[in-house]
Write a protein that holds these residues in place. Structure first.
Motif, PDB file in Angstrom:
ATOM      1  N   THR B  19      -3.683 -13.648  -4.683  1.00 15.42           N
ATOM      2  CA  THR B  19      -3.276 -12.245  -4.648  1.00 15.42           C
ATOM      3  C   THR B  19      -4.091 -11.540  -3.572  1.00 15.42           C
ATOM      4  O   THR B  19      -5.313 -11.589  -3.588  1.00 15.42           O
ATOM      5  CB  THR B  19      -3.532 -11.519  -5.990  1.00 15.42           C
ATOM      6  OG1 THR B  19      -4.886 -11.689  -6.348  1.00 15.42           O
ATOM      7  CG2 THR B  19      -2.626 -12.023  -7.081  1.00 15.42           C
ATOM      8  N   LEU B  21      -4.300  -7.773  -1.365  1.00 14.25           N
ATOM      9  CA  LEU B  21      -3.816  -6.397  -1.383  1.00 14.25           C
ATOM     10  C   LEU B  21      -2.980  -6.122  -0.130  1.00 14.25           C
ATOM     11  O   LEU B  21      -3.366  -6.465   0.982  1.00 14.25           O
ATOM     12  CB  LEU B  21      -5.013  -5.449  -1.430  1.00 14.25           C
ATOM     13  CG  LEU B  21      -4.661  -3.987  -1.665  1.00 14.25           C
ATOM     14  CD1 LEU B  21      -4.147  -3.784  -3.086  1.00 14.25           C
ATOM     15  CD2 LEU B  21      -5.879  -3.105  -1.409  1.00 14.25           C
ATOM     16  N   TRP B  42       0.389  -2.769  -2.886  1.00 12.97           N
ATOM     17  CA  TRP B  42       1.020  -3.884  -3.591  1.00 12.97           C
ATOM     18  C   TRP B  42       0.058  -5.073  -3.612  1.00 12.97           C
ATOM     19  O   TRP B  42      -0.858  -5.137  -2.798  1.00 12.97           O
ATOM     20  CB  TRP B  42       2.300  -4.324  -2.864  1.00 12.97           C
ATOM     21  CG  TRP B  42       3.410  -3.306  -2.857  1.00 12.97           C
ATOM     22  CD1 TRP B  42       3.543  -2.239  -2.023  1.00 12.97           C
ATOM     23  CD2 TRP B  42       4.545  -3.282  -3.722  1.00 12.97           C
ATOM     24  NE1 TRP B  42       4.699  -1.546  -2.307  1.00 12.97           N
ATOM     25  CE2 TRP B  42       5.335  -2.172  -3.350  1.00 12.97           C
ATOM     26  CE3 TRP B  42       4.987  -4.085  -4.775  1.00 12.97           C
ATOM     27  CZ2 TRP B  42       6.525  -1.842  -3.988  1.00 12.97           C
ATOM     28  CZ3 TRP B  42       6.172  -3.767  -5.405  1.00 12.97           C
ATOM     29  CH2 TRP B  42       6.933  -2.654  -5.011  1.00 12.97           C
ATOM     30  N   ASN B  43       0.339  -5.983  -4.532  1.00  7.68           N
ATOM     31  CA  ASN B  43      -0.385  -7.261  -4.528  1.00  7.68           C
ATOM     32  C   ASN B  43       0.533  -8.331  -3.968  1.00  7.68           C
ATOM     33  O   ASN B  43       1.638  -8.528  -4.486  1.00  7.68           O
ATOM     34  CB  ASN B  43      -0.794  -7.649  -5.952  1.00  7.68           C
ATOM     35  CG  ASN B  43      -1.741  -6.643  -6.548  1.00  7.68           C
ATOM     36  OD1 ASN B  43      -2.872  -6.510  -6.095  1.00  7.68           O
ATOM     37  ND2 ASN B  43      -1.267  -5.894  -7.536  1.00  7.68           N
ATOM     38  N   TRP B  52       5.694  -9.501  -3.467  1.00  7.50           N
ATOM     39  CA  TRP B  52       4.715  -8.478  -3.839  1.00  7.50           C
ATOM     40  C   TRP B  52       5.018  -7.952  -5.239  1.00  7.50           C
ATOM     41  O   TRP B  52       6.169  -7.927  -5.677  1.00  7.50           O
ATOM     42  CB  TRP B  52       4.786  -7.284  -2.879  1.00  7.50           C
ATOM     43  CG  TRP B  52       4.587  -7.568  -1.431  1.00  7.50           C
ATOM     44  CD1 TRP B  52       4.200  -8.736  -0.838  1.00  7.50           C
ATOM     45  CD2 TRP B  52       4.780  -6.616  -0.367  1.00  7.50           C
ATOM     46  NE1 TRP B  52       4.139  -8.591   0.524  1.00  7.50           N
ATOM     47  CE2 TRP B  52       4.487  -7.289   0.839  1.00  7.50           C
ATOM     48  CE3 TRP B  52       5.154  -5.284  -0.319  1.00  7.50           C
ATOM     49  CZ2 TRP B  52       4.568  -6.659   2.095  1.00  7.50           C
ATOM     50  CZ3 TRP B  52       5.234  -4.643   0.913  1.00  7.50           C
ATOM     51  CH2 TRP B  52       4.945  -5.333   2.108  1.00  7.50           C
ATOM     52  N   THR B  54       3.294  -4.823  -8.258  1.00 11.24           N
ATOM     53  CA  THR B  54       2.221  -3.871  -8.574  1.00 11.24           C
ATOM     54  C   THR B  54       1.661  -4.142  -9.967  1.00 11.24           C
ATOM     55  O   THR B  54       0.455  -4.140 -10.164  1.00 11.24           O
ATOM     56  CB  THR B  54       2.718  -2.400  -8.516  1.00 11.24           C
ATOM     57  OG1 THR B  54       3.683  -2.187  -9.529  1.00 11.24           O
ATOM     58  CG2 THR B  54       3.280  -2.061  -7.150  1.00 11.24           C
TER      59      THR B  54
END
Lengths: 391, 183
Positions: B19, B21, B42-43, B52, B54
């Motif tokens: 993950t 950012l 978003w990740n 992605w 959130t």
């Protein structure tokens, strides 16, 4: 290793000779578990499942459809009717099941695919038998006892392994496989009982006996067309569809001479299903298994050639398979749909898409224009306008 | 201790892959020739396809399928005519392809609606809405936007739980999709 296999086979022989006590009782009318016996756990579990089913997002609440389905099941259940609750789930898979607490669940995929009320009744008769003969309880007993035996066997094999300094895992695994085999075999016997007793119950009400084998003949054809279909015979919980065809043909031959007024109630069945067909056809197509959809819609269209939705479903399934030879079949099916009084306007769209893909501009333009004339406010109007602008 | 110090950079690098950012208001590259401008953080959970979220992929998920060639499926390892992109496909066919793919992932009752032409990074594209029930029995809504470019497919696919999350996110997602810059 040979000694271990022999021990495992002895274990299997003991199991199959009835090492686990069997007992089968028919439920007394109005029965309810006292929640202190061995089946209390199953009842609590199924009560919980039923509570979840009552609030399921795909529960069909239409009163008329529920009344029709409940009416059929009540005629079959007779004095047990007050103990049975029916839930229709909007799920495109062919399925129905009965729980030990009297909950019966029917999927809309089953309702779409049955040819008539008689076929539907044979499926329900089978499920009611599971409930009346308390098959869930019997299966639970079998699983508990078999698990116990497998554990004893595993411990024994482990002991032998330790004693001779050998790895016992293979023999333990064999014992577990035998346990699974035994439970599956028992489940298949319950299914045979449900088929046999259900057949007797349904034909006693005058439903045409030949319709039972027709269900399984259709299933055989559907399985053959489904590239994903596979079964491991020894671990299968149900008898093969081929066996079920054979059994039902035999029982029908025995039953047929007993009366001459056998009924299928085809008209009543289709009248009850008609308001929902459009949605169910779309849901079958949305499963994205065109191979199976083609078999289903081809059969439905053959059974009811005047039902345009079935021809439309067939056309869509062929088109969505994206295989070159299917295009002619798709066009033929769309044209058959458009010849029916209930022709869905989307059949014109299907013809337009086929023609556009084939580079036949005039044909595509004509089809899209017809689609827009029949359905001026279609949700994809802007896309069709775009296609037309490109032709 | 020495072994721990040797392994630590690898652990950090791997967790960075898992993950990362995606910062808001900074261009993010999608594949080789598309850039988007996220409005919120978003990740990034995978990069093939670029994906992605959130709140977690079961709640909300954007996938950017970029440069799909004829004969390739949206999901790696999946083959079969109904899952393969074909450059001759019309937008209706691509809509069916997305439905089939979502269905394959275990989602149920997948429905698409409102297929319409939509701009895609200054190019002509198309978009459609989605509704389905997830494998976890969550009611989901979605939005897909796509274009065919040089015989390849670029497709952005957003899905989120219909209760609260879709409504809360869709405005930013539309802006994100509209921000696509293509080369």
């Amino acid at each position: 290793m040979r000694r271990r296999i022999a021990a495992a086979l002895c274990c299997a022989a003991w199991l199959s000779a009835g090492g686990v006590a069997q007992g089968q009782g028919t439920l007394p009318p109005g029965y309810s578990s006292d929640m202190s016996g061995e089946e209390a756990g199953i009842w609590m579990l199924t009560d919980k499942q039923e509570a979840a089913t009552k609030t399921a997002p795909n529960l069909v609440r239409d009163e008329k459809l529920n009344a029709y389905v409940s009416g059929v099941i009540c005629r079959l259940a007779g004095e047990y009717c007050p103990s049975i609750r029916v839930y229709i789930l909007d799920t495109p898979n062919w399925n129905a099941f009965a729980s030990p607490n009297g909950m019966v669940v029917v999927n809309t995929g089953l309702l779409l695919q049955m040819k008539n009320e008689a076929q539907f009744a044979f499926v329900l008769g089978h499920e009611i038998t599971h409930y009346l003969h308390r098959h869930s309880l019997e299966e639970l007993r079998k699983q508990v006892n078999t698990a116990g035996l497998v554990n004893i066997y595993a411990l024994a094999m482990f002991g032998v392994g330790v004693a001779v300094g050998d790895d016992p895992s293979g023999a333990i695994s064999l014992g577990q496989d035998l346990g699974r085999f035994w439970i599956s075999a028992f489940s298949r016997d319950e299914e045979r009982d449900a088929d046999r007793s259900g057949f007797a119950r349904v034909t006693s009400l005058g439903y045409a006996p030949n319709e039972a084998s027709a269900i399984w003949t259709d299933m055989v054809a559907q399985n053959k067309a489904d590239p994903r279909y596979s079964r491991i015979v020894f671990l299968d919980t149900h008898p093969s569809p081929e066996e079920r065809v054979e059994n039902n043909v035999k029982w029908a031959a025995e039953a047929l001479p007993s009366r001459s007024d056998w009924a299928t109630n085809e008209d009543a069945y289709h009248a009850a299903m008609a308001p929902f067909l459009r949605r169910w056809v779309e849901e079958e197509l949305a499963l994205a298994h065109p191979d199976r959809s083609i078999v289903i819609f081809r059969r439905l269209a053959q059974n009811m050639p005047s039902q345009g939705l079935y021809h439309f479903g067939l056309g869509e399934a062929y088109r969505k398979r994206h295989q070159k030879p299917d295009e002619a079949s798709a066009e033929k099916a769309y044209r058959a749909a458009l010849a029916c009084p209930d022709a869905p306007p989307e059949a014109w769209r299907g013809l337009g898409l086929l023609a556009m893909r084939a580079g036949e501009s005039a044909k595509a333009k004509d089809a899209f224009t017809n689609y827009q004339a029949k359905l001026p406010n279609a949700s994809d109007k802007a896309m069709i306008d775009f296609y037309l602008s490109q032709l | 201790m020495v072994r721990f110090l040797l392994v630590l950079p690898l652990v950090l690098a791997l967790s960075g892959c898992a993950t990362a950012l995606v910062a808001p208001d900074r261009p993010a590259e999608i594949g080789n020739d598309v850039t988007v401008m996220p409005q919120r953080a978003w990740n990034r959970i995978t990069n093939d396809p670029e994906a992605w979220t959130t709140q977690g992929p079961q709640i909300d998920l954007i996938r950017f399928f970029s440069g799909i060639r004829s004969g390739d499926a949206l999901l790696a390892g999946v083959r079969g005519s109904r899952f393969d992109f074909d450059a001759k496909m019309l937008p209706n066919d691509i809509q069916d392809l997305v439905i089939a793919t979502l269905q394959l992932e275990g989602n149920k009752a997948v429905r698409a609606d409102n297929l319409a032409p939509c701009p895609f990074g200054g190019d002509k594209g198309f978009c459609f809405d989605l509704a389905f029930v997830s494998a976890d029995d969550l009611e989901m809504k979605g939005l897909a936007i796509a274009r065919k470019h040089d015989g390849r497919l670029d497709l952005f696919l957003f899905q989120a739980a219909s209760e609260y999350y879709y409504g809360e996110m869709i405005s930013d997602v539309r802006k994100l999709f509209a921000s696509a810059q293509t080369q």
